[in-house]
Write a protein that holds these residues in place. Structure first.
Motif, PDB file in Angstrom:
ATOM      1  N   ASP A 149      -5.799  -1.075  -4.888  1.00 27.49           N
ATOM      2  CA  ASP A 149      -5.273  -1.725  -3.687  1.00 27.49           C
ATOM      3  C   ASP A 149      -6.285  -2.758  -3.192  1.00 27.49           C
ATOM      4  O   ASP A 149      -7.276  -2.397  -2.559  1.00 27.49           O
ATOM      5  CB  ASP A 149      -4.986  -0.676  -2.614  1.00 27.49           C
ATOM      6  CG  ASP A 149      -4.051  -1.203  -1.528  1.00 27.49           C
ATOM      7  OD1 ASP A 149      -3.836  -2.439  -1.476  1.00 27.49           O
ATOM      8  OD2 ASP A 149      -3.543  -0.384  -0.744  1.00 27.49           O
ATOM      9  N   GLU A 150      -6.038  -4.002  -3.499  1.00 24.51           N
ATOM     10  CA  GLU A 150      -6.940  -5.107  -3.158  1.00 24.51           C
ATOM     11  C   GLU A 150      -8.401  -4.789  -3.473  1.00 24.51           C
ATOM     12  O   GLU A 150      -9.268  -4.858  -2.603  1.00 24.51           O
ATOM     13  CB  GLU A 150      -6.780  -5.469  -1.669  1.00 24.51           C
ATOM     14  CG  GLU A 150      -5.347  -5.872  -1.343  1.00 24.51           C
ATOM     15  CD  GLU A 150      -5.223  -6.427   0.071  1.00 24.51           C
ATOM     16  OE1 GLU A 150      -6.072  -7.227   0.464  1.00 24.51           O
ATOM     17  OE2 GLU A 150      -4.255  -6.058   0.763  1.00 24.51           O
ATOM     18  N   SER A 180       0.835  -1.211   0.000  1.00 24.86           N
ATOM     19  CA  SER A 180       0.000   0.000   0.000  1.00 24.86           C
ATOM     20  C   SER A 180       0.866   1.256   0.000  1.00 24.86           C
ATOM     21  O   SER A 180       0.555   2.232  -0.695  1.00 24.86           O
ATOM     22  CB  SER A 180      -0.935   0.018   1.214  1.00 24.86           C
ATOM     23  OG  SER A 180      -1.847  -1.049   1.139  1.00 24.86           O
TER      24      SER A 180
HETATM   25 MG    MG Z   1      -2.055  -2.806   2.180  1.00 20.14          MG
END
Ligand code: MG
Ligand code: ADP
Length: 267
Positions: free
Chosen positions: A165-166, A47
């Motif tokens: 991010d995911e 991240s």
């Molecule tokens: Mg992360």
């Protein structure tokens, strides 16, 4: 010159005894239109890496996107850069609850003091299968629909880079695959570059390339080989179980396009 270049990128949170070296001497380049998956254990710096590339934070070293040196911009310049050049998609959808689907998608354009081109808005709503939900509020939507709104918002300003991010982290397998197919086809249609963090080996296998982070450093950087039919040929996934999940995912991704199923044009 590469589209995106990271050279000697580092990030340290805190100072002295409590300092955390979240990233250390990260170097890589990404070409325009490439889809790069970023994987690694929790806390490995994924991240942080996306935040730095997206101009949401500053670190050591240099990051250049096309002609922009991200760390050397002033705060105001960075804010404009983020809005115009980068589209973020997070695991939490981060929609504004009092705004409709349409209004949420338009946010980055409105923040720029502009109005979204009607034709493009219609096209996005259509691609995302949200045309009949355009006036709904986020609370009236399913998780998959919310994430589709977030993708629309990420694409609204025609950014050249999408950072995710995911994005499927809160979705079940089927919705996750649908979001991935959609994201991949959207970036292809609009010639965008995609950097995506994921824990899912099936999703990582859909990328052109997989960068693995470990303790803030690049552990490996490998190209994924796909055959014309969309099957994965070779890949450094750890075990055969993962390989079979991987090919399942590839079949899904090479299946009839979500774009055409949803009635969009030019799938
Ligand atoms: Mg992360
Ligand atoms: P990942 O996304 O791979 O799980 P992160 O980039 O979130 O990893 O975090 C990398 C490391 O930096 C972790 O050790 C995390 O605790 C630390 N970290 C992340 N953000 C902050 C912050 N704002 N302040 C202090 N430490 C942080």
């Amino acid at each position: 010159m590469a589209f995106l270049t990271l050279s000697h990128v580092g990030k340290t949170y805190g100072k002295g005894d409590t300092a955390v070296h979240a990233l250390q001497d990260v170097n890589f380049t990404v070409e325009k239109g490439e889809f790069v998956a970023i994987v690694g254990a929790s806390g490995s710096g994924k991240s942080t890496l996306l935040h730095l590339i997206g101009g949401a934070d500053r670190g050591d070293g240099d990051i250049t996107l096309e002609d922009d040196n991200i760390f050397s911009m002033k705060d105001k310049e960075q804010a404009v850069f983020r809005r115009r050049k980068v589209g973020f998609v997070f695991q939490e959808y981060n929609l504004i609850p009092i705004l409709t689907v349409e209004e949420n998608i338009e946010i980055p354009v409105r923040l720029d003091g502009k109005k979204m081109q009607q034709e493009y808005l219609e096209k996005l709503l259509n691609i995302l299968g949200l045309t009949d939900r355009r006036g709904h509020l986020p609370e009236q939507l399913s998780g998959g629909q919310k994430q589709r709104v977030a993708i629309g918002r990420a694409l609204a300003n025609h950014p050249s880079l999408i950072l995710a991010d995911e994005p499927t982290g809160n979705l079940d397998k089927q919705n996750g695959m649908e979001i991935m197919t959609l994201l991949m086809q959207s970036v292809k249609q609009f010639s965008q570059t995609l950097l995506l963090v994921t824990h899912d080996p099936v999703i990582a296998g859909m990328a052109d390339r997989i960068i693995t982070l470990s303790d803030g450093k690049i552990q490996s950087d490998v190209k994924v080989k796909h055959t014309l039919s969309g099957q994965v040929l070779a890949h450094d996934m750890p075990d055969s179980d993962d390989m079979s999940r991987l090919s399942e995912g590839m079949e899904l991704s090479s299946d009839q396009s979500v774009l055409s199923r949803k009635g969009g044009k030019n799938g």
